[in-house]
Design an enzyme around this catalytic site. Structure first.
Site, PDB file in Angstrom:
ATOM      1  N   HIS A  15      -3.137   6.378   4.557  1.00  0.00           N
ATOM      2  CA  HIS A  15      -1.700   6.494   4.820  1.00  0.00           C
ATOM      3  C   HIS A  15      -1.210   7.858   4.334  1.00  0.00           C
ATOM      4  O   HIS A  15      -1.591   8.316   3.254  1.00  0.00           O
ATOM      5  CB  HIS A  15      -0.903   5.443   4.033  1.00  0.00           C
ATOM      6  N   CYS A  24       0.810  -1.228   0.000  1.00  0.00           N
ATOM      7  CA  CYS A  24       0.000   0.000   0.000  1.00  0.00           C
ATOM      8  C   CYS A  24       0.845   1.281   0.000  1.00  0.00           C
ATOM      9  O   CYS A  24       0.584   2.207  -0.777  1.00  0.00           O
ATOM     10  CB  CYS A  24      -0.950  -0.006   1.192  1.00  0.00           C
ATOM     11  N   ASN A  50      -5.397   3.576   2.016  1.00  0.00           N
ATOM     12  CA  ASN A  50      -4.560   2.377   1.907  1.00  0.00           C
ATOM     13  C   ASN A  50      -5.347   1.124   1.536  1.00  0.00           C
ATOM     14  O   ASN A  50      -4.785   0.169   1.003  1.00  0.00           O
ATOM     15  CB  ASN A  50      -3.817   2.137   3.236  1.00  0.00           C
ATOM     16  N   SER A 110      -5.702   0.108   9.600  1.00  0.00           N
ATOM     17  CA  SER A 110      -6.547  -0.835   8.843  1.00  0.00           C
ATOM     18  C   SER A 110      -5.731  -1.765   7.960  1.00  0.00           C
ATOM     19  O   SER A 110      -6.199  -2.856   7.628  1.00  0.00           O
ATOM     20  CB  SER A 110      -7.598  -0.083   8.011  1.00  0.00           C
TER      21      SER A 110
END
Ligand code: L14
Length: 348
Positions: free
Chosen positions: A251, A131, A325, A161
Protein backbone atom coordinates in the site's frame (compact mmCIF):
# COMPACT_ATOMS: atom_id res chain seq x y z
CA UNK A 1 12.56 -12.38 29.03
CA UNK A 2 10.84 -15.65 29.83
CA UNK A 3 11.93 -18.78 28.03
CA UNK A 4 8.49 -20.40 28.02
CA UNK A 5 6.94 -21.80 24.87
CA UNK A 6 3.31 -21.15 24.01
CA UNK A 7 0.34 -23.04 22.60
CA UNK A 8 -0.56 -21.05 19.49
CA UNK A 9 -3.53 -21.14 17.10
CA UNK A 10 -3.82 -19.40 13.72
CA UNK A 11 -7.40 -18.91 12.53
CA UNK A 12 -7.65 -18.32 8.78
CA UNK A 13 -4.39 -20.17 8.18
CA UNK A 14 -5.02 -20.72 4.46
CA UNK A 15 -5.77 -17.06 3.69
CA UNK A 16 -3.51 -14.33 2.30
CA UNK A 17 -2.80 -12.94 5.79
CA UNK A 18 -2.77 -16.38 7.50
CA UNK A 19 0.01 -17.56 5.20
CA UNK A 20 2.08 -14.49 6.05
CA UNK A 21 1.40 -15.05 9.78
CA UNK A 22 2.93 -18.53 9.53
CA UNK A 23 5.89 -17.22 7.56
CA UNK A 24 6.42 -14.47 10.15
CA UNK A 25 6.10 -16.84 13.17
CA UNK A 26 8.73 -19.03 11.49
CA UNK A 27 11.10 -16.16 10.66
CA UNK A 28 10.83 -14.58 14.12
CA UNK A 29 11.27 -17.99 15.74
CA UNK A 30 8.29 -17.25 18.01
CA UNK A 31 8.45 -19.62 21.03
CA UNK A 32 5.82 -22.21 20.01
CA UNK A 33 5.04 -25.30 22.14
CA UNK A 34 2.22 -26.42 19.85
CA UNK A 35 0.58 -24.99 16.75
CA UNK A 36 -3.03 -25.40 15.61
CA UNK A 37 -4.02 -24.31 12.12
CA UNK A 38 -7.70 -23.48 11.87
CA UNK A 39 -10.00 -22.31 9.08
CA UNK A 40 -13.56 -22.34 7.82
CA UNK A 41 -15.11 -25.69 6.91
CA UNK A 42 -14.34 -24.90 3.24
CA UNK A 43 -10.55 -24.94 3.66
CA UNK A 44 -10.35 -27.61 6.38
CA UNK A 45 -8.25 -30.63 5.37
CA UNK A 46 -5.60 -28.56 3.55
CA UNK A 47 -2.04 -29.42 4.58
CA UNK A 48 0.50 -26.69 5.32
CA UNK A 49 4.15 -27.08 6.25
CA UNK A 50 5.61 -25.09 9.13
CA UNK A 51 9.27 -25.40 10.13
CA UNK A 52 9.54 -28.56 8.03
CA UNK A 53 6.53 -30.28 9.62
CA UNK A 54 3.19 -30.99 7.93
CA UNK A 55 0.04 -29.69 9.61
CA UNK A 56 -3.55 -30.44 8.63
CA UNK A 57 -5.87 -27.46 8.81
CA UNK A 58 -8.92 -28.13 11.01
CA UNK A 59 -12.31 -26.45 11.00
CA UNK A 60 -12.39 -23.82 13.76
CA UNK A 61 -14.96 -24.58 16.47
CA UNK A 62 -15.27 -23.29 20.06
CA UNK A 63 -13.59 -26.50 21.31
CA UNK A 64 -10.57 -25.91 19.03
CA UNK A 65 -9.33 -23.37 21.58
CA UNK A 66 -9.01 -25.75 24.56
CA UNK A 67 -5.44 -25.38 25.82
CA UNK A 68 -4.59 -22.53 23.39
CA UNK A 69 -2.73 -19.58 24.99
CA UNK A 70 -2.59 -17.22 22.03
CA UNK A 71 -4.80 -17.19 18.95
CA UNK A 72 -4.14 -15.04 15.89
CA UNK A 73 -7.42 -14.46 14.00
CA UNK A 74 -7.66 -13.42 10.35
CA UNK A 75 -10.66 -15.22 8.90
CA UNK A 76 -13.11 -12.35 8.55
CA UNK A 77 -15.20 -10.33 10.96
CA UNK A 78 -18.04 -12.81 11.46
CA UNK A 79 -15.68 -15.66 12.41
CA UNK A 80 -13.99 -13.33 14.93
CA UNK A 81 -17.32 -12.20 16.39
CA UNK A 82 -18.43 -15.77 17.10
CA UNK A 83 -15.16 -17.52 17.92
CA UNK A 84 -12.91 -14.91 19.58
CA UNK A 85 -15.09 -14.79 22.75
CA UNK A 86 -15.08 -18.63 22.78
CA UNK A 87 -11.29 -18.65 22.66
CA UNK A 88 -11.11 -16.10 25.49
CA UNK A 89 -13.57 -18.17 27.56
CA UNK A 90 -11.08 -21.04 27.29
CA UNK A 91 -8.19 -18.93 28.52
CA UNK A 92 -6.62 -17.76 25.25
CA UNK A 93 -5.54 -14.24 24.38
CA UNK A 94 -6.82 -13.29 20.92
CA UNK A 95 -5.04 -10.96 18.50
CA UNK A 96 -7.78 -10.13 16.01
CA UNK A 97 -6.94 -8.82 12.55
CA UNK A 98 -10.52 -7.95 11.53
CA UNK A 99 -12.60 -4.82 12.07
CA UNK A 100 -14.94 -6.71 14.48
CA UNK A 101 -13.63 -5.23 17.75
CA UNK A 102 -11.35 -2.33 16.78
CA UNK A 103 -13.61 0.48 17.92
CA UNK A 104 -14.80 -1.25 21.11
CA UNK A 105 -13.59 1.11 23.87
CA UNK A 106 -12.79 -1.86 26.15
CA UNK A 107 -10.44 -3.44 23.57
CA UNK A 108 -6.92 -2.14 22.93
CA UNK A 109 -6.07 -1.28 19.30
CA UNK A 110 -2.32 -1.58 19.06
CA UNK A 111 0.65 -0.68 16.87
CA UNK A 112 3.61 -1.68 19.10
CA UNK A 113 5.85 1.22 17.98
CA UNK A 114 3.08 3.64 19.00
CA UNK A 115 0.94 2.40 21.91
CA UNK A 116 2.37 -0.89 23.19
CA UNK A 117 1.42 0.10 26.76
CA UNK A 118 -2.30 -0.11 25.85
CA UNK A 119 -1.83 -3.91 25.85
CA UNK A 120 -1.83 -3.81 29.65
CA UNK A 121 -5.57 -2.98 29.65
CA UNK A 122 -6.65 -5.99 27.60
CA UNK A 123 -9.57 -8.25 28.56
CA UNK A 124 -8.59 -11.18 26.36
CA UNK A 125 -8.99 -9.62 22.91
CA UNK A 126 -6.51 -7.24 21.27
CA UNK A 127 -7.39 -5.66 17.95
CA UNK A 128 -4.90 -5.32 15.10
CA UNK A 129 -5.64 -2.08 13.22
CA UNK A 130 -6.47 -1.74 9.54
CA UNK A 131 -3.46 -2.10 7.21
CA UNK A 132 -3.60 1.46 5.87
CA UNK A 133 -3.91 2.88 9.38
CA UNK A 134 -0.94 0.92 10.77
CA UNK A 135 1.67 2.15 8.30
CA UNK A 136 0.52 5.76 8.67
CA UNK A 137 0.70 5.50 12.49
CA UNK A 138 4.30 4.24 12.47
CA UNK A 139 5.36 7.24 10.37
CA UNK A 140 3.33 9.91 12.18
CA UNK A 141 3.90 8.95 15.84
CA UNK A 142 7.48 10.30 16.06
CA UNK A 143 6.31 13.58 14.50
CA UNK A 144 3.32 13.78 16.87
CA UNK A 145 5.57 13.15 19.85
CA UNK A 146 8.06 15.87 18.95
CA UNK A 147 5.98 18.54 17.20
CA UNK A 148 2.35 17.75 18.04
CA UNK A 149 -0.27 16.95 15.41
CA UNK A 150 -3.34 18.96 14.40
CA UNK A 151 -4.51 17.63 11.07
CA UNK A 152 -4.01 14.66 8.75
CA UNK A 153 -5.28 14.29 5.17
CA UNK A 154 -4.46 10.98 3.48
CA UNK A 155 -5.10 9.49 0.05
CA UNK A 156 -4.25 5.82 -0.35
CA UNK A 157 -3.12 3.74 -3.32
CA UNK A 158 -3.99 0.25 -2.10
CA UNK A 159 -3.07 -3.20 -3.37
CA UNK A 160 -5.59 -5.96 -4.06
CA UNK A 161 -4.11 -8.58 -1.71
CA UNK A 162 -5.92 -6.92 1.22
CA UNK A 163 -9.13 -8.21 -0.33
CA UNK A 164 -7.81 -11.78 -0.33
CA UNK A 165 -6.33 -14.44 -2.61
CA UNK A 166 -9.43 -14.48 -4.85
CA UNK A 167 -9.06 -10.75 -5.54
CA UNK A 168 -5.43 -11.28 -6.58
CA UNK A 169 -6.54 -14.04 -8.93
CA UNK A 170 -9.28 -11.81 -10.37
CA UNK A 171 -6.78 -9.02 -11.11
CA UNK A 172 -4.31 -11.39 -12.81
CA UNK A 173 -6.94 -13.17 -14.91
CA UNK A 174 -8.53 -9.87 -15.97
CA UNK A 175 -5.16 -8.45 -17.01
CA UNK A 176 -4.53 -11.52 -19.14
CA UNK A 177 -8.04 -11.41 -20.64
CA UNK A 178 -7.68 -7.75 -21.56
CA UNK A 179 -4.25 -8.26 -23.15
CA UNK A 180 -5.63 -11.20 -25.13
CA UNK A 181 -8.76 -9.28 -26.16
CA UNK A 182 -11.10 -11.68 -24.31
CA UNK A 183 -14.36 -10.85 -22.51
CA UNK A 184 -14.47 -10.94 -18.73
CA UNK A 185 -16.96 -10.34 -15.93
CA UNK A 186 -15.75 -8.68 -12.70
CA UNK A 187 -17.07 -10.71 -9.75
CA UNK A 188 -15.22 -9.64 -6.60
CA UNK A 189 -13.70 -6.15 -6.53
CA UNK A 190 -14.23 -3.53 -5.33
CA UNK A 191 -16.03 -5.44 -2.55
CA UNK A 192 -17.14 -9.07 -2.63
CA UNK A 193 -20.40 -8.35 -0.82
CA UNK A 194 -21.50 -5.22 -2.72
CA UNK A 195 -24.07 -4.99 -5.53
CA UNK A 196 -21.79 -4.02 -8.42
CA UNK A 197 -18.32 -5.17 -9.45
CA UNK A 198 -15.84 -3.27 -11.58
CA UNK A 199 -12.70 -3.91 -13.60
CA UNK A 200 -9.54 -3.57 -11.50
CA UNK A 201 -6.94 -4.29 -14.23
CA UNK A 202 -5.59 -1.03 -15.73
CA UNK A 203 -7.93 0.93 -13.46
CA UNK A 204 -8.14 2.94 -10.20
CA UNK A 205 -11.27 2.32 -8.07
CA UNK A 206 -12.20 4.91 -5.42
CA UNK A 207 -14.01 2.37 -3.24
CA UNK A 208 -12.55 0.05 -0.60
CA UNK A 209 -15.11 -1.69 1.61
CA UNK A 210 -18.77 -0.57 1.75
CA UNK A 211 -20.12 2.98 1.62
CA UNK A 212 -21.37 4.47 4.89
CA UNK A 213 -24.27 6.89 5.25
CA UNK A 214 -21.93 9.91 5.41
CA UNK A 215 -20.52 9.26 1.91
CA UNK A 216 -17.19 7.92 3.14
CA UNK A 217 -16.34 4.23 2.66
CA UNK A 218 -15.86 1.97 5.67
CA UNK A 219 -12.11 1.73 4.86
CA UNK A 220 -11.90 5.55 5.01
CA UNK A 221 -13.82 5.67 8.30
CA UNK A 222 -11.56 2.91 9.72
CA UNK A 223 -8.51 5.07 8.95
CA UNK A 224 -10.15 8.12 10.53
CA UNK A 225 -11.51 6.51 13.71
CA UNK A 226 -8.62 4.12 14.33
CA UNK A 227 -6.07 6.94 13.99
CA UNK A 228 -7.81 8.94 16.73
CA UNK A 229 -8.03 5.88 18.99
CA UNK A 230 -4.42 4.68 18.57
CA UNK A 231 -3.01 8.18 19.14
CA UNK A 232 -5.49 8.86 21.99
CA UNK A 233 -6.48 12.05 20.14
CA UNK A 234 -10.27 12.23 19.65
CA UNK A 235 -9.83 15.89 18.68
CA UNK A 236 -7.36 15.21 15.82
CA UNK A 237 -8.66 16.35 12.41
CA UNK A 238 -8.43 13.40 10.00
CA UNK A 239 -9.76 12.86 6.47
CA UNK A 240 -9.12 9.93 4.14
CA UNK A 241 -9.74 8.89 0.54
CA UNK A 242 -9.00 5.22 -0.15
CA UNK A 243 -8.32 4.03 -3.70
CA UNK A 244 -7.61 0.54 -5.06
CA UNK A 245 -4.95 0.10 -7.76
CA UNK A 246 -3.97 -2.99 -9.78
CA UNK A 247 -1.00 -3.78 -7.52
CA UNK A 248 -0.67 -7.23 -5.95
CA UNK A 249 0.89 -6.22 -2.62
CA UNK A 250 2.12 -2.96 -1.02
CA UNK A 251 0.00 0.00 0.00
CA UNK A 252 1.15 3.56 -0.74
CA UNK A 253 -0.17 6.73 0.89
CA UNK A 254 0.11 10.40 0.09
CA UNK A 255 -0.15 12.09 3.50
CA UNK A 256 -0.50 15.77 4.36
CA UNK A 257 -0.11 16.79 8.00
CA UNK A 258 -0.20 19.96 10.02
CA UNK A 259 1.85 19.96 13.19
CA UNK A 260 1.08 21.87 16.38
CA UNK A 261 4.50 23.55 16.47
CA UNK A 262 5.55 24.95 13.11
CA UNK A 263 9.02 25.53 11.78
CA UNK A 264 10.65 22.10 11.70
CA UNK A 265 12.80 21.75 8.61
CA UNK A 266 12.58 18.85 6.19
CA UNK A 267 16.10 17.87 7.27
CA UNK A 268 14.94 17.68 10.90
CA UNK A 269 11.95 15.51 9.98
CA UNK A 270 14.18 13.21 7.92
CA UNK A 271 16.63 12.82 10.80
CA UNK A 272 13.76 12.11 13.21
CA UNK A 273 12.11 9.48 10.99
CA UNK A 274 15.42 7.84 10.04
CA UNK A 275 16.09 7.13 13.72
CA UNK A 276 12.55 6.04 14.71
CA UNK A 277 11.53 2.38 15.21
CA UNK A 278 10.05 0.43 12.31
CA UNK A 279 10.87 3.08 9.70
CA UNK A 280 13.26 3.05 6.76
CA UNK A 281 13.77 6.51 5.30
CA UNK A 282 14.10 6.52 1.50
CA UNK A 283 14.26 10.17 0.61
CA UNK A 284 16.84 11.49 -1.83
CA UNK A 285 15.11 13.23 -4.74
CA UNK A 286 18.39 14.14 -6.42
CA UNK A 287 19.13 10.46 -6.84
CA UNK A 288 15.49 9.48 -7.45
CA UNK A 289 15.28 7.63 -4.14
CA UNK A 290 11.73 7.23 -2.78
CA UNK A 291 9.61 4.33 -1.50
CA UNK A 292 7.73 2.13 -3.98
CA UNK A 293 5.23 -0.68 -3.46
CA UNK A 294 7.23 -3.10 -5.63
CA UNK A 295 10.26 -2.67 -3.35
CA UNK A 296 8.50 -3.06 0.01
CA UNK A 297 7.09 -6.55 -0.55
CA UNK A 298 8.39 -9.11 1.95
CA UNK A 299 9.80 -6.46 4.31
CA UNK A 300 8.50 -5.62 7.79
CA UNK A 301 9.37 -1.91 7.85
CA UNK A 302 7.37 1.16 6.89
CA UNK A 303 9.13 3.17 4.15
CA UNK A 304 8.90 6.97 4.12
CA UNK A 305 10.06 9.50 1.53
CA UNK A 306 9.13 12.53 -0.59
CA UNK A 307 9.04 14.65 2.57
CA UNK A 308 8.33 18.27 1.64
CA UNK A 309 7.32 21.42 3.46
CA UNK A 310 3.98 22.81 2.35
CA UNK A 311 4.52 25.90 0.20
CA UNK A 312 1.87 27.94 2.02
CA UNK A 313 2.07 26.80 5.67
CA UNK A 314 5.15 26.46 7.86
CA UNK A 315 3.46 23.71 9.91
CA UNK A 316 2.31 21.75 6.83
CA UNK A 317 4.21 18.74 5.43
CA UNK A 318 3.66 16.23 2.64
CA UNK A 319 5.06 12.71 2.50
CA UNK A 320 4.78 9.29 0.83
CA UNK A 321 4.39 6.25 3.07
CA UNK A 322 4.68 2.68 1.74
CA UNK A 323 4.50 -0.73 3.41
CA UNK A 324 3.69 -4.39 2.76
CA UNK A 325 -0.01 -4.49 3.67
CA UNK A 326 0.13 -8.22 4.47
CA UNK A 327 3.16 -7.82 6.79
CA UNK A 328 3.27 -4.59 8.85
CA UNK A 329 -0.34 -4.04 7.78
CA UNK A 330 -1.45 -7.41 9.14
CA UNK A 331 0.68 -10.49 9.90
CA UNK A 332 3.83 -8.81 11.21
CA UNK A 333 1.91 -6.33 13.38
CA UNK A 334 -0.08 -9.28 14.87
CA UNK A 335 3.03 -11.34 15.60
CA UNK A 336 4.73 -8.20 16.95
CA UNK A 337 1.77 -7.78 19.35
CA UNK A 338 2.29 -11.40 20.44
CA UNK A 339 6.00 -10.67 21.03
CA UNK A 340 5.05 -7.57 23.06
CA UNK A 341 2.67 -9.68 25.19
CA UNK A 342 5.56 -12.05 25.96
CA UNK A 343 7.92 -9.16 26.70
CA UNK A 344 5.43 -7.41 29.01
CA UNK A 345 4.72 -10.78 30.71
CA UNK A 346 1.04 -10.54 29.79
CA UNK A 347 0.89 -14.05 28.31
CA UNK A 348 0.09 -16.67 30.93
O1 L14 B 1 -10.24 -3.74 7.81
O2 L14 B 1 -10.29 -4.85 0.94
O3 L14 B 1 -8.72 -5.25 8.02
O4 L14 B 1 -8.20 -4.40 1.09
C1 L14 B 1 -8.22 -4.61 5.23
C2 L14 B 1 -8.15 -4.72 3.76
C3 L14 B 1 -10.74 -4.78 5.15
C4 L14 B 1 -10.68 -4.86 3.66
C5 L14 B 1 -9.50 -4.58 7.32
C6 L14 B 1 -9.29 -4.64 1.60
C7 L14 B 1 -9.50 -4.78 5.86
C8 L14 B 1 -9.39 -4.63 3.06
Amino acid sequence: MTTANYHVAVVGATGAVGQQMLKTLEERDFPIASLKLLSSKRSAGTTISFKGEEYTVEEATPESFEGVQIALFSAGGSVSKTLAPEAVKRGAIVVDNTSAFRMDPTIPLVVPEVNEEDLRNHNGIIANPNCSTIQMMVALEPIREKYGLKKVIVSTYQAVSGAGLEAIEEMKQQTKDILEGKDFTPEILPVGGDKKHYQIAFNAIPQIDLFQENGYTFEEMKMINETKKILHMPELEVAATCVRLPIETGHSESVYIETEKGGATVAELKELLATSPGITLQDDPENQVYPMASECVGKNDVFVGRIRRDLDRDNGYHMWIVSDNLLKGAAWNSVQIAESLVKLELLK
